[in-house]
Design a protein around this motif. Structure first.
Motif, short mmCIF file in Angstrom:
data_model
loop_
_atom_site.label_atom_id
_atom_site.label_comp_id
_atom_site.label_asym_id
_atom_site.label_seq_id
_atom_site.Cartn_x
_atom_site.Cartn_y
_atom_site.Cartn_z
N VAL A 142 0.83 -1.20 0.00
CA VAL A 142 0.00 0.00 0.00
C VAL A 142 0.86 1.26 0.00
CG1 VAL A 142 -1.70 1.30 1.34
CG2 VAL A 142 -1.92 -1.17 1.12
N THR A 143 1.96 1.22 0.74
CA THR A 143 2.82 2.40 0.87
C THR A 143 3.96 2.43 -0.15
OG1 THR A 143 4.17 1.27 2.53
CG2 THR A 143 2.30 2.56 3.32
N MET A 144 4.09 1.39 -0.96
CA MET A 144 5.24 1.28 -1.86
C MET A 144 5.28 2.42 -2.88
SD MET A 144 6.27 -1.99 -4.20
CE MET A 144 6.20 -3.07 -2.76
N ILE A 145 4.17 2.68 -3.55
CA ILE A 145 4.14 3.72 -4.58
C ILE A 145 4.25 5.12 -3.96
CG2 ILE A 145 2.73 4.78 -6.40
CD1 ILE A 145 1.69 2.02 -7.08
N PRO A 146 3.48 5.45 -2.91
CA PRO A 146 3.66 6.78 -2.30
C PRO A 146 5.09 7.03 -1.81
CG PRO A 146 1.64 5.78 -1.51
CD PRO A 146 2.37 4.73 -2.28
N GLN A 147 5.72 6.00 -1.24
CA GLN A 147 7.10 6.17 -0.80
C GLN A 147 8.03 6.42 -1.98
OE1 GLN A 147 8.26 2.78 1.56
NE2 GLN A 147 7.58 3.71 3.47
N PHE A 148 7.82 5.69 -3.06
CA PHE A 148 8.67 5.87 -4.24
C PHE A 148 8.54 7.29 -4.78
CE2 PHE A 148 9.29 5.90 -8.83
CZ PHE A 148 10.57 5.36 -8.94
N LEU A 149 7.30 7.78 -4.88
CA LEU A 149 7.09 9.14 -5.39
C LEU A 149 7.71 10.18 -4.46
CD1 LEU A 149 3.37 8.81 -6.58
CD2 LEU A 149 5.45 8.77 -7.98
N PHE A 151 10.33 9.73 -2.36
CA PHE A 151 11.79 9.67 -2.46
C PHE A 151 12.27 10.20 -3.83
CE2 PHE A 151 11.49 5.99 0.71
CZ PHE A 151 11.71 6.85 1.78
N LYS A 152 11.44 10.04 -4.84
CA LYS A 152 11.80 10.59 -6.15
C LYS A 152 11.84 12.11 -6.09
CE LYS A 152 10.42 10.58 -11.02
NZ LYS A 152 9.40 10.12 -12.01
N GLU A 153 10.88 12.71 -5.39
CA GLU A 153 10.88 14.17 -5.22
C GLU A 153 12.09 14.63 -4.42
OE1 GLU A 153 8.89 16.48 -6.52
OE2 GLU A 153 7.91 14.90 -7.67
N PHE A 154 12.53 13.80 -3.48
CA PHE A 154 13.72 14.14 -2.69
C PHE A 154 15.01 13.98 -3.49
CE2 PHE A 154 11.55 12.81 1.55
CZ PHE A 154 10.76 13.95 1.48
N GLY A 155 14.93 13.32 -4.64
CA GLY A 155 16.13 13.06 -5.43
C GLY A 155 16.97 11.92 -4.88
N TRP A 156 16.32 10.97 -4.21
CA TRP A 156 17.04 9.87 -3.56
C TRP A 156 17.08 8.60 -4.39
CZ3 TRP A 156 15.16 9.98 2.26
CH2 TRP A 156 15.63 11.17 2.84
N ILE A 157 16.49 8.61 -5.59
CA ILE A 157 16.51 7.41 -6.42
C ILE A 157 17.95 7.10 -6.84
CG2 ILE A 157 15.61 6.32 -8.52
CD1 ILE A 157 13.54 6.84 -6.34
N ASN A 158 18.28 5.81 -6.87
CA ASN A 158 19.62 5.33 -7.19
C ASN A 158 20.64 5.71 -6.11
OD1 ASN A 158 21.28 3.75 -8.86
ND2 ASN A 158 22.11 5.57 -9.87
N THR A 159 20.12 5.87 -4.88
CA THR A 159 20.99 6.05 -3.72
C THR A 159 20.53 5.07 -2.64
OG1 THR A 159 19.63 7.71 -2.56
CG2 THR A 159 21.16 8.51 -4.25
N TYR A 160 21.33 4.96 -1.58
CA TYR A 160 20.98 4.06 -0.49
C TYR A 160 20.05 4.70 0.54
CZ TYR A 160 24.89 1.20 -2.18
OH TYR A 160 25.71 0.43 -2.95
N LEU A 161 19.77 5.99 0.38
CA LEU A 161 18.97 6.70 1.38
C LEU A 161 17.57 6.10 1.57
CD1 LEU A 161 20.04 10.40 0.69
CD2 LEU A 161 20.73 8.92 2.59
N PRO A 162 16.84 5.75 0.49
CA PRO A 162 15.51 5.16 0.72
C PRO A 162 15.56 3.82 1.46
CG PRO A 162 15.75 5.90 -1.55
CD PRO A 162 17.11 5.95 -0.94
N PRO A 234 15.93 -2.75 -2.98
CA PRO A 234 16.98 -2.43 -3.96
C PRO A 234 16.51 -2.50 -5.40
CG PRO A 234 17.85 -3.87 -2.25
CD PRO A 234 16.37 -3.78 -2.03
N LEU A 235 15.60 -3.42 -5.71
CA LEU A 235 15.09 -3.53 -7.07
C LEU A 235 14.35 -2.27 -7.48
CD1 LEU A 235 14.59 -5.36 -9.57
CD2 LEU A 235 12.48 -6.11 -8.45
N ILE A 236 13.67 -1.63 -6.54
CA ILE A 236 12.89 -0.43 -6.86
C ILE A 236 13.78 0.80 -6.97
CG2 ILE A 236 11.12 1.14 -5.96
CD1 ILE A 236 9.76 -1.28 -4.72
N TYR A 237 14.74 0.94 -6.06
CA TYR A 237 15.45 2.21 -5.93
C TYR A 237 16.84 2.24 -6.57
CZ TYR A 237 11.79 3.28 -2.57
OH TYR A 237 10.57 3.50 -1.98
#
Length: 300
Positions: A142-149, A151-162, A234-237
């Protein structure tokens, strides 16, 4: 006199027979329990045994029917190729960075939040605690997509921060176990420490946290297993192969990533990835089992 002795001896024999008959059902029941537990243990170990066997087989024999438990040819080079071709150590180091950070975050946040719920009084404390527990019933999907969006706004994609930062917001189950355990610690210890000039932070670090050692070690083992074996996060981020974790790296051996599926090497890598988990459980088994018992007692 001799007649009296014979009567005593016969009575002893009768008592021994009665005792043996009374113990017989217990022996049968115990043997049945051991048999059931042995069957269950064998069933649980069967996938591990099959994985060990598959890691030593040529790829052509792994999925043969019927199952060939003993390889016709032991392919020890599956392990050597994993260590030479597959960047096992790099992926392990990446995973270790995430896992250690997650353990630190979970322990620090869980202990602090649980201490607050257990020792500080507030009119809404119980309501907030129930809301925290209610989060355990929310599926991760349930929270997977909202969290991804987010963290994407934070610019954390492709980092270990998420994968690291959420662990600094304590998990509800960890808060529950620690809170219940802390509430069982006499408050007189806190009062004595305050009389000696100790602050609330000092009470937490010097008295409460050391007494929560079994629960804390249990949380550390749980957190290690969850993050060391995490695949979905890791697969997502993560997109950069150099940042892959161990589980995502093992997946990259699949044909979908490299065009070639070497199942023997894949199973060998899987077993090597399992070693740290087994070692950690072996070292912390004493505290892990005591933590499980305490957790069960607290839930009850």
């Amino acid at each position: 006199m001799s007649q009296t002795n014979s009567e005593v001896i016969s009575q002893v024999h009768i008592n021994q027979k009665a005792s043996t008959r009374s113990k017989l059902p217990k022996i049968i029941l115990r043997s049945f329990r051991y048999l059931v537990l042995t069957v269950i243990a064998a069933a649980l170990l069967l996938p591990l045994v099959w994985t060990i066997s598959a890691s030593l087989k040529p790829s052509s024999e792994i999925f043969s029917v019927p199952i060939q438990w003993i390889p016709s040819e032991f392919k020890w080079d599956n392990y050597s190729r994993v260590l030479s071709i597959f960047p096992m150590f790099q992926y392990s180091a990446n995973t270790l960075i995430i896992t250690i950070s997650a353990i630190i975050g979970q322990v620090l946040s869980s202990v602090c939040v649980a201490y607050g719920f257990a020792r500080f009084r507030h009119p809404l404390a119980n309501v907030v605690f129930l809301l925290v527990l209610a989060t355990m019933m929310i599926p991760g999907q349930v929270t997977m997509i909202p969290q991804f969006l987010m963290f994407k706004e934070f610019g954390w994609i492709n980092t270990y921060l998420p994968l690291i930062v959420p662990n600094f917001f304590a998990a509800a189950i960890n808060i529950f176990l620690l809170r219940q355990f802390i509430m069982g610690i006499p408050k007189e210890l806190d009062e004595s420490a305050k009389m000696d000039g100790c602050s609330s932070f000092g009470i937490l670090t010097r008295i409460i946290a050391p007494m929560c050692k079994p629960i804390i070690i249990t949380i550390m083992i749980w957190t290690f297993n969850a993050n060391w074996n995490d695949f979905m996060g890791p697969l997502i981020y993560l997109n950069d192969p150099e940042k892959f974790t161990l589980q995502l790296g093992i997946y990259s051996l699949n044909a979908g990533q490299q065009g070639i599926t070497d199942y023997g090497m894949m199973f060998a890598a899987t077993l090597l990835a399992l070693i740290p988990t087994l070692l950690l459980f072996a070292v912390g088994q004493k505290y892990f089992m005591s933590g499980i018992k305490l957790g069960g007692a607290l839930k009850g």
